[in-house]
Motif scaffolding. Structure first.
Motif, PDB file in Angstrom:
ATOM      1  N   ARG A  63       0.840  -1.209   0.000  1.00  0.00           N
ATOM      2  CA  ARG A  63       0.000   0.000   0.000  1.00  0.00           C
ATOM      3  C   ARG A  63       0.875   1.260   0.000  1.00  0.00           C
ATOM      4  O   ARG A  63       0.573   2.232  -0.701  1.00  0.00           O
ATOM      5  CB  ARG A  63      -0.911   0.013   1.230  1.00  0.00           C
ATOM      6  N   MET A  64       1.963   1.239   0.774  1.00  0.00           N
ATOM      7  CA  MET A  64       2.860   2.396   0.797  1.00  0.00           C
ATOM      8  C   MET A  64       3.490   2.628  -0.569  1.00  0.00           C
ATOM      9  O   MET A  64       3.607   3.760  -1.035  1.00  0.00           O
ATOM     10  CB  MET A  64       3.950   2.206   1.859  1.00  0.00           C
ATOM     11  N   LEU A  65       3.892   1.537  -1.218  1.00  0.00           N
ATOM     12  CA  LEU A  65       4.491   1.656  -2.548  1.00  0.00           C
ATOM     13  C   LEU A  65       3.488   2.216  -3.546  1.00  0.00           C
ATOM     14  O   LEU A  65       3.829   3.075  -4.370  1.00  0.00           O
ATOM     15  CB  LEU A  65       5.004   0.294  -3.019  1.00  0.00           C
ATOM     16  N   GLU A  66       2.243   1.759  -3.481  1.00  0.00           N
ATOM     17  CA  GLU A  66       1.203   2.273  -4.383  1.00  0.00           C
ATOM     18  C   GLU A  66       1.006   3.776  -4.209  1.00  0.00           C
ATOM     19  O   GLU A  66       0.860   4.513  -5.186  1.00  0.00           O
ATOM     20  CB  GLU A  66      -0.113   1.534  -4.137  1.00  0.00           C
ATOM     21  N   ILE A  67       1.015   4.226  -2.958  1.00  0.00           N
ATOM     22  CA  ILE A  67       0.851   5.660  -2.685  1.00  0.00           C
ATOM     23  C   ILE A  67       2.025   6.450  -3.246  1.00  0.00           C
ATOM     24  O   ILE A  67       1.850   7.490  -3.892  1.00  0.00           O
ATOM     25  CB  ILE A  67       0.703   5.902  -1.164  1.00  0.00           C
ATOM     26  N   LEU A  68       3.246   5.960  -2.997  1.00  0.00           N
ATOM     27  CA  LEU A  68       4.436   6.656  -3.489  1.00  0.00           C
ATOM     28  C   LEU A  68       4.466   6.698  -5.011  1.00  0.00           C
ATOM     29  O   LEU A  68       4.872   7.698  -5.611  1.00  0.00           O
ATOM     30  CB  LEU A  68       5.696   5.974  -2.948  1.00  0.00           C
ATOM     31  N   GLU A  69       4.018   5.628  -5.645  1.00  0.00           N
ATOM     32  CA  GLU A  69       3.978   5.615  -7.111  1.00  0.00           C
ATOM     33  C   GLU A  69       2.943   6.597  -7.647  1.00  0.00           C
ATOM     34  O   GLU A  69       3.147   7.216  -8.696  1.00  0.00           O
ATOM     35  CB  GLU A  69       3.700   4.196  -7.608  1.00  0.00           C
ATOM     36  N   ARG A  70       1.846   6.747  -6.911  1.00  0.00           N
ATOM     37  CA  ARG A  70       0.858   7.761  -7.303  1.00  0.00           C
ATOM     38  C   ARG A  70       1.447   9.163  -7.196  1.00  0.00           C
ATOM     39  O   ARG A  70       1.256  10.013  -8.067  1.00  0.00           O
ATOM     40  CB  ARG A  70      -0.398   7.668  -6.421  1.00  0.00           C
ATOM     41  N   ILE A  71       2.200   9.379  -6.112  1.00  0.00           N
ATOM     42  CA  ILE A  71       2.758  10.711  -5.876  1.00  0.00           C
ATOM     43  C   ILE A  71       3.772  11.078  -6.958  1.00  0.00           C
ATOM     44  O   ILE A  71       3.718  12.165  -7.530  1.00  0.00           O
ATOM     45  CB  ILE A  71       3.389  10.789  -4.468  1.00  0.00           C
ATOM     46  N   VAL A  72       4.711  10.173  -7.254  1.00  0.00           N
ATOM     47  CA  VAL A  72       5.711  10.483  -8.280  1.00  0.00           C
ATOM     48  C   VAL A  72       5.098  10.467  -9.678  1.00  0.00           C
ATOM     49  O   VAL A  72       5.671  11.019 -10.624  1.00  0.00           O
ATOM     50  CB  VAL A  72       6.921   9.517  -8.226  1.00  0.00           C
ATOM     51  N   GLY A  73       3.904   9.859  -9.796  1.00  0.00           N
ATOM     52  CA  GLY A  73       3.208   9.846 -11.078  1.00  0.00           C
ATOM     53  C   GLY A  73       2.299  11.033 -11.282  1.00  0.00           C
ATOM     54  O   GLY A  73       1.571  11.085 -12.286  1.00  0.00           O
ATOM     55  N   LEU A  76      -0.249  11.801   2.343  1.00  0.00           N
ATOM     56  CA  LEU A  76       0.879  11.972   3.258  1.00  0.00           C
ATOM     57  C   LEU A  76       0.533  11.476   4.653  1.00  0.00           C
ATOM     58  O   LEU A  76       1.350  10.826   5.324  1.00  0.00           O
ATOM     59  CB  LEU A  76       1.305  13.442   3.295  1.00  0.00           C
ATOM     60  N   ASP A  77      -0.690  11.774   5.093  1.00  0.00           N
ATOM     61  CA  ASP A  77      -1.124  11.281   6.410  1.00  0.00           C
ATOM     62  C   ASP A  77      -1.252   9.760   6.402  1.00  0.00           C
ATOM     63  O   ASP A  77      -0.908   9.086   7.378  1.00  0.00           O
ATOM     64  CB  ASP A  77      -2.468  11.921   6.790  1.00  0.00           C
ATOM     65  N   LEU A  78      -1.734   9.223   5.285  1.00  0.00           N
ATOM     66  CA  LEU A  78      -1.896   7.780   5.180  1.00  0.00           C
ATOM     67  C   LEU A  78      -0.539   7.076   5.180  1.00  0.00           C
ATOM     68  O   LEU A  78      -0.382   6.009   5.785  1.00  0.00           O
ATOM     69  CB  LEU A  78      -2.675   7.427   3.902  1.00  0.00           C
ATOM     70  N   LEU A  79       0.460   7.678   4.519  1.00  0.00           N
ATOM     71  CA  LEU A  79       1.813   7.121   4.539  1.00  0.00           C
ATOM     72  C   LEU A  79       2.344   7.025   5.966  1.00  0.00           C
ATOM     73  O   LEU A  79       2.913   6.001   6.369  1.00  0.00           O
ATOM     74  CB  LEU A  79       2.756   7.985   3.696  1.00  0.00           C
ATOM     75  N   GLU A 101       9.100  18.654  -0.278  1.00  0.00           N
ATOM     76  CA  GLU A 101       9.168  18.011  -1.589  1.00  0.00           C
ATOM     77  C   GLU A 101       7.934  17.151  -1.845  1.00  0.00           C
ATOM     78  O   GLU A 101       7.417  17.098  -2.967  1.00  0.00           O
ATOM     79  CB  GLU A 101      10.440  17.163  -1.716  1.00  0.00           C
ATOM     80  N   TYR A 102       7.469  16.480  -0.783  1.00  0.00           N
ATOM     81  CA  TYR A 102       6.242  15.700  -0.930  1.00  0.00           C
ATOM     82  C   TYR A 102       5.071  16.617  -1.259  1.00  0.00           C
ATOM     83  O   TYR A 102       4.237  16.299  -2.121  1.00  0.00           O
ATOM     84  CB  TYR A 102       5.945  14.935   0.362  1.00  0.00           C
ATOM     85  N   VAL A 103       4.999  17.753  -0.565  1.00  0.00           N
ATOM     86  CA  VAL A 103       3.907  18.706  -0.799  1.00  0.00           C
ATOM     87  C   VAL A 103       3.957  19.244  -2.232  1.00  0.00           C
ATOM     88  O   VAL A 103       2.928  19.379  -2.900  1.00  0.00           O
ATOM     89  CB  VAL A 103       3.972  19.866   0.216  1.00  0.00           C
ATOM     90  N   GLU A 104       5.164  19.557  -2.728  1.00  0.00           N
ATOM     91  CA  GLU A 104       5.307  20.031  -4.114  1.00  0.00           C
ATOM     92  C   GLU A 104       4.785  18.997  -5.105  1.00  0.00           C
ATOM     93  O   GLU A 104       4.114  19.338  -6.085  1.00  0.00           O
ATOM     94  CB  GLU A 104       6.776  20.345  -4.409  1.00  0.00           C
ATOM     95  N   HIS A 105       5.107  17.733  -4.845  1.00  0.00           N
ATOM     96  CA  HIS A 105       4.647  16.664  -5.735  1.00  0.00           C
ATOM     97  C   HIS A 105       3.120  16.541  -5.701  1.00  0.00           C
ATOM     98  O   HIS A 105       2.486  16.318  -6.748  1.00  0.00           O
ATOM     99  CB  HIS A 105       5.258  15.320  -5.326  1.00  0.00           C
ATOM    100  N   VAL A 106       2.555  16.663  -4.504  1.00  0.00           N
ATOM    101  CA  VAL A 106       1.125  16.412  -4.326  1.00  0.00           C
ATOM    102  C   VAL A 106       0.265  17.628  -4.681  1.00  0.00           C
ATOM    103  O   VAL A 106      -0.741  17.513  -5.378  1.00  0.00           O
ATOM    104  CB  VAL A 106       0.845  15.972  -2.867  1.00  0.00           C
ATOM    105  N   VAL A 107       0.674  18.796  -4.215  1.00  0.00           N
ATOM    106  CA  VAL A 107      -0.131  20.008  -4.393  1.00  0.00           C
ATOM    107  C   VAL A 107       0.202  20.736  -5.689  1.00  0.00           C
ATOM    108  O   VAL A 107      -0.675  21.047  -6.503  1.00  0.00           O
ATOM    109  CB  VAL A 107       0.032  20.958  -3.187  1.00  0.00           C
ATOM    110  N   ASP A 108       1.497  21.022  -5.896  1.00  0.00           N
ATOM    111  CA  ASP A 108       1.905  21.793  -7.075  1.00  0.00           C
ATOM    112  C   ASP A 108       2.131  20.931  -8.310  1.00  0.00           C
ATOM    113  O   ASP A 108       2.331  21.464  -9.405  1.00  0.00           O
ATOM    114  CB  ASP A 108       3.193  22.573  -6.761  1.00  0.00           C
ATOM    115  N   LYS A 109       2.129  19.601  -8.114  1.00  0.00           N
ATOM    116  CA  LYS A 109       2.389  18.664  -9.211  1.00  0.00           C
ATOM    117  C   LYS A 109       3.722  18.986  -9.894  1.00  0.00           C
ATOM    118  O   LYS A 109       3.850  18.981 -11.105  1.00  0.00           O
ATOM    119  CB  LYS A 109       1.257  18.683 -10.252  1.00  0.00           C
ATOM    120  N   LYS A 110       4.732  19.241  -9.061  1.00  0.00           N
ATOM    121  CA  LYS A 110       6.066  19.569  -9.571  1.00  0.00           C
ATOM    122  C   LYS A 110       7.122  18.735  -8.861  1.00  0.00           C
ATOM    123  O   LYS A 110       6.987  18.406  -7.677  1.00  0.00           O
ATOM    124  CB  LYS A 110       6.394  21.050  -9.358  1.00  0.00           C
ATOM    125  N   CYS A 111       8.174  18.429  -9.594  1.00  0.00           N
ATOM    126  CA  CYS A 111       9.365  17.807  -9.012  1.00  0.00           C
ATOM    127  C   CYS A 111      10.527  18.727  -9.352  1.00  0.00           C
ATOM    128  O   CYS A 111      10.959  18.795 -10.509  1.00  0.00           O
ATOM    129  CB  CYS A 111       9.594  16.407  -9.598  1.00  0.00           C
TER     130      CYS A 111
END
Length: 628
Positions: A497-507, A515-518, A551-561
């Motif tokens: 489940r953690m891997l699925e979440i991280l893959e969603r975030i980087v995707g 982030l709270d679920l992680l 960096e997590y917030v940028e990926h999730v909110v701003d959709k930027k890396c």
């Protein structure tokens, strides 16, 4: 070698071995570790042997003295020298010269200029900051180290027991058998405060005393040479470069706890280590240093090699012993622990390669000598595999308590290229990250635990400012999830489940609540997983979430890396002022996402763009770049 029947015979053979080494007026030690062999050091060894045969009467110049031929040039296969990035490596004694990035075509020049005339070859010497280093010991990479466990690696022939005897090999075993009782050996190891080098840092002497105190008299000693961390090769280098030191340590443990059988568990991906270990065991058996009534005493010990299939979980004690027994490598519920019911249900000493390699030195030099190195609660040295965005990668050994800054900048030469230090992942998939404020933290068990990290087996991955920490967390979680044995639900399902979440975030599909679920999943896995590997599986994610939440917030909110590592979050744009309207980008776009008119600026439709970067590569005017 003839079978050694007693202590006196061992002394005579050891002295004969030393004399044999002295006869070689010149020793050429060619790195024959896995890294250098893959770079062609085997061909270098063959060519140097040919040259010695072609010129058997060559004169060897060492300053004012001249020594004639007749077998006085020794061409040796050594273990890993550690400076892996600069391989293939060649050390020439007694000059102490280290040649780097040697190629087979360099051999003739080395033979005729350095061996025959004593002249160094400048283009093969290591250079740093404009300084040329002729002697290996003067190179900053080596000068800042304290190589005890790795002392013989690169300095002796790794394939012959006589070479190990010539540098004091099996003196500690001899001392234990004739001058110490088993309880004296345990007392010395306990007093030294040697802690397990496999990651947990458990006191070695206490573990041995627990096995020795069991009512069951059939006991085993097991050496964990599995070493599953990505990028870690400390144990492999010891097994390849100085196998007898580890074997001697195993034998001392066996004598201390009353074991007559031992196993070395090595992953099958280490064929060279397995080959060297087999050869070392055969030589020890032929010489009478392994087998029945060793050196004429009542101590008998037999050692076996068991090849593992490369499962990361088999680094865990109960999974490892299950694998040796022929069962599926899966951890079991504890208690009982390995010291009570380990291999075949019998009391078992289980330590890793580096731990056993420390034992002969402690018995030989004494506990106080060992405690004089490093901090009181974590004495001795530790080997690390230094990799990543650092100028000089390789295998190093430093006293416990050495700071991260000293390792990265003094030994590693700092961050390579124009990058800046961002973080270091320590302890592999079971470890955590350290950042700039942590550069002065001491590398020992207790100091790192306070930082939420751990030494682990000794992997150090240095990262610069171009690294995406979310992708780093995803990489380690992907490794851990793939390596989960699946026995317990928290590890089997939680890591997935953690891997699925991280893959969603980087995707680019992550949501703020992810982030709270992680964090919730990480806490649950850490508290409820069956084995130590499962309990530490979430550490890289927890560590990066704590230190790089922005960096997590940028990926999730701003959709930027910001590091542009996550391809799904790239947004390619065309600068109108630079675009010449040549249409080359449009013609190379596989998705038809670029449109425009000739001699007019083109535009990219990011809804159609597949982020492949073909347009950026095709543009000859530098008009296309990643936004942000």
């Amino acid at each position: 070698m003839k079978k050694i029947e007693n202590r006196e015979a061992l002394g005579r053979i050891r002295e004969a071995s030393r004399e044999q080494v002295k006869k070689s007026k010149c020793r050429v030690l060619i790195c024959a570790g896995t890294g250098c062999l893959s770079g062609g050091s085997g061909e270098i060894y063959d060519r140097m042997c040919e040259l010695v045969k072609e010129y058997p009467d060559v004169e060897i110049h060492f300053g004012p003295e001249i020594a004639h031929g007749d077998g006085e040039i020794g061409i040796k296969k050594s273990g890993c020298h550690g400076f892996c990035e600069m391989g293939p490596l060649m050390r020439i004694e007694p000059h102490g010269i280290l040649y780097t990035k040697v190629q087979p075509e360099d051999c003739d020049e080395i033979f005729h200029r350095t061996i025959e005339k004593g002249e160094p070859i400048r283009h093969l010497l290591f250079k740093r900051d404009g300084i040329e280093y002729q002697k290996q010991e003067d190179i900053p990479f080596y000068k800042k180290q304290t190589r005890n466990v790795l002392k013989n690696c690169g300095h002796i022939d790794a394939e012959h027991i006589e070479e190990y005897l010539s540098v004091g090999g099996y003196e500690a075993l001899e001392k234990a058998l004739f001058e110490m009782k088993p309880e004296d050996v345990i007392r010395e190891i306990t007093e030294s405060n040697l802690r397990g080098r496999g990651g947990g840092g458990f006191p070695t002497g206490y573990k041995w005393s627990q096995v020795a105190g069991q009512p069951e008299k059939v006991r085993y000693v097991v050496c964990n040479g599995d070493e599953g961390d990505p990028g870690a090769f400390m144990d492999r280098s010891i097994m390849e470069g100085d196998p007898h030191k580890m074997i001697e340590g195993i034998m001392l443990a066996a004598y201390a706890v009353g074991a007559e059988e031992g196993y070395i568990y090595v992953r099958a991906e280490y064929p060279l280590a397995i080959s060297r270990l087999k050869r070392a065991i055969e030589q020890a058996e032929e010489s009478g240093l392994l087998g029945d009534h060793i050196l004429g005493t009542d101590f008998s010990f037999h050692l076996h090699i068991n090849k593992g299939a490369g499962a990361f979980v088999c680094g865990e004690g109960s999974a490892l012993t299950a694998s040796i027994e022929g069962n599926r490598g899966m951890p079991r519920v504890k208690p009982p622990r390995t010291v009570e019911q380990g291999l075949f249900g019998k009391p078992t000493v289980l330590n890793n390669v580096e731990t056993f390699a420390n034992v002969p030195m402690i018995i030989g030099e004494g506990a106080q000598w060992f405690k004089g190195i490093g901090p009181e609660k974590s004495p001795g040295t530790k080997a690390f595999a230094l990799t990543g965005s650092v100028k000089h990668t390789g295998l190093i050994e430093v006293p416990m308590g050495t700071t991260l800054k000293e390792v990265i900048y003094d030994i590693g030469g700092g961050i390579k290229g124009d990058g800046k230090f961002k973080a270091v992942q320590i302890g592999g998939p079971s470890g955590g990250c350290l950042i700039t404020p942590h550069l002065d933290v001491k590398l020992d068990f207790d100091s790192l635990k306070k930082m939420g990290a751990m030494i682990g087996s000794g992997g150090l991955v240095v990262m610069d400012d171009s690294t995406c920490m979310v992708e780093v967390a995803r990489f380690f979680m992907n490794f851990t999830q793939n390596e989960s044995c699946g026995k317990c639900v928290p590890c089997r399902e939680g890591t997935k489940r953690m891997l699925e979440i991280l893959e969603r975030i980087v995707g680019g599909k992550g949501e703020p609540e992810d982030l709270d679920l992680l964090e919730e999943l990480a806490t649950t896995i850490t508290e409820t997983a069956l084995c130590g590997l499962g309990k530490s599986a979430a550490l890289p994610v927890m560590s990066t979430l704590k230190l790089f939440r922005d960096e997590y917030v940028e990926h999730v909110v701003d959709k930027k890396c910001v590091s542009h590592n996550c391809s799904a979050l790239r947004r390619f744009v065309i600068s109108p002022e630079r675009c010449k309207g040549c249409s080359k980008c449009a013609r190379n776009c596989p998705a038809g996402a670029i449109s425009g008119q000739i001699k007019e600026p083109y535009v990219i439709d990011n809804d159609k763009c597949i982020k492949c970067g073909a347009c950026e590569s095709a543009c000859a005017f530098g008009a296309i770049h990643i936004e942000g």
